[in-house]
Design an enzyme around this catalytic site. Structure first.
Site, PDB file in Angstrom:
ATOM      1  CB  ALA A  61      63.134  23.978   1.665  1.00  0.00           C
ATOM      2  CB  VAL A  87      64.402  29.413   4.617  1.00  0.00           C
ATOM      3  CG1 VAL A  87      63.782  28.846   5.892  1.00  0.00           C
ATOM      4  CG2 VAL A  87      65.816  28.871   4.423  1.00  0.00           C
ATOM      5  CE  LYS A  88      55.505  27.457   1.539  1.00  0.00           C
ATOM      6  NZ  LYS A  88      54.953  26.313   0.789  1.00  0.00           N
ATOM      7  CB  VAL A  89      59.732  31.711   7.641  1.00  0.00           C
ATOM      8  CG1 VAL A  89      59.544  32.035   9.110  1.00  0.00           C
ATOM      9  CG2 VAL A  89      61.186  31.333   7.358  1.00  0.00           C
TER      10      VAL A  89
END
Length: 218
Positions: A61, A87-89
């Site tokens: 996400a 978590v996509k950073v």
């Protein structure tokens, strides 16, 4: 190699799951918008639904902030949706700082928009669970995306790095095969590319012959 589907379309996710080969899902704001998902609450609910379909697979996400504080705040909210959220950073200095913070606080991350081995190394050093080289976009720029997968895989093997290589920006079924040959741990693909692996003209010809012969026993 694990198979992720790169979409926010629930029907496509269900179809990939029903094939029995789905290991996870990657999404981004563009894919959410394509499905008409707008607003924080709607997006978060959509992520929750995806996680429930995939069951035990990771679901990436993506944050939309580009500053450390914003990335951390968004990431904490995303991670709270479901235990399988990653978590996509983005690969930017503020993103690397956030990856380190997430790592120290038990939140898994996927560092996206990787276009070089150096970027992959930095993200891995900060503790990213996944790094996502965009091989299709690299090919578009006149370089070799598969060669980058090989380079990262070689470096990670030599250095004993546990971060998984998640090949992204897949354009066709051949990309998937080449990624597997080159050491990618995960390949995230459109459904069409995955289904393309099931097809071969000789299979069609053989099946037609079998069906024709089967009629002789009716």
């Amino acid at each position: 190699m694990k198979y992720f589907i790169d979409t926010a379309n629930l029907d496509q996710i269900k179809e990939a799951y029903d094939l029995g080969i789905l290991d996870g899902v990657t999404t981004n704001p563009s894919l959410m918008a394509k499905e008409g998902i707008k607003g924080e609450e709607a997006v978060y609910n959509h992520y929750k639904t995806i996680c429930e379909i995939v069951e035990n697979g990771d679901v990436s996400a993506e944050v939309t902030a580009v500053d450390f504080k914003g990335i951390v705040e968004q990431g904490k909210k995303l991670a709270a949706i479901h235990k399988n959220i990653v978590v996509k950073v983005p690969m930017i200095p503020e993103g690397v700082k956030a990856i380190k913070w997430f790592t120290d606080n038990g939140i898994r991350t996927n560092c996206t928009l990787i276009f070089s081995a150096g970027q992959a190394m930095i993200a891995a050093k900060a503790g990213a669970a996944y790094v996502s080289p965009f091989i299709g976009r690299i090919d578009d720029s006149g370089w070799d995306g598969i060669e980058l997968i090989q380079q990262i895989a070689n470096i990670f093997a030599i250095q004993g790095i546990k971060t998984e290589i998640l090949a992204a920006s897949i354009r066709n079924s051949l990309h998937i095969i080449k990624c597997a040959e080159s050491g990618a741990n995960v390949c995230t693909c459109p459904l069409d590319s995955i289904l393309g692996l099931t097809k071969h003209p000789l299979t069609d010809i053989g099946l037609a012959k079998f069906m024709e012969d089967a009629k002789k026993f009716e």
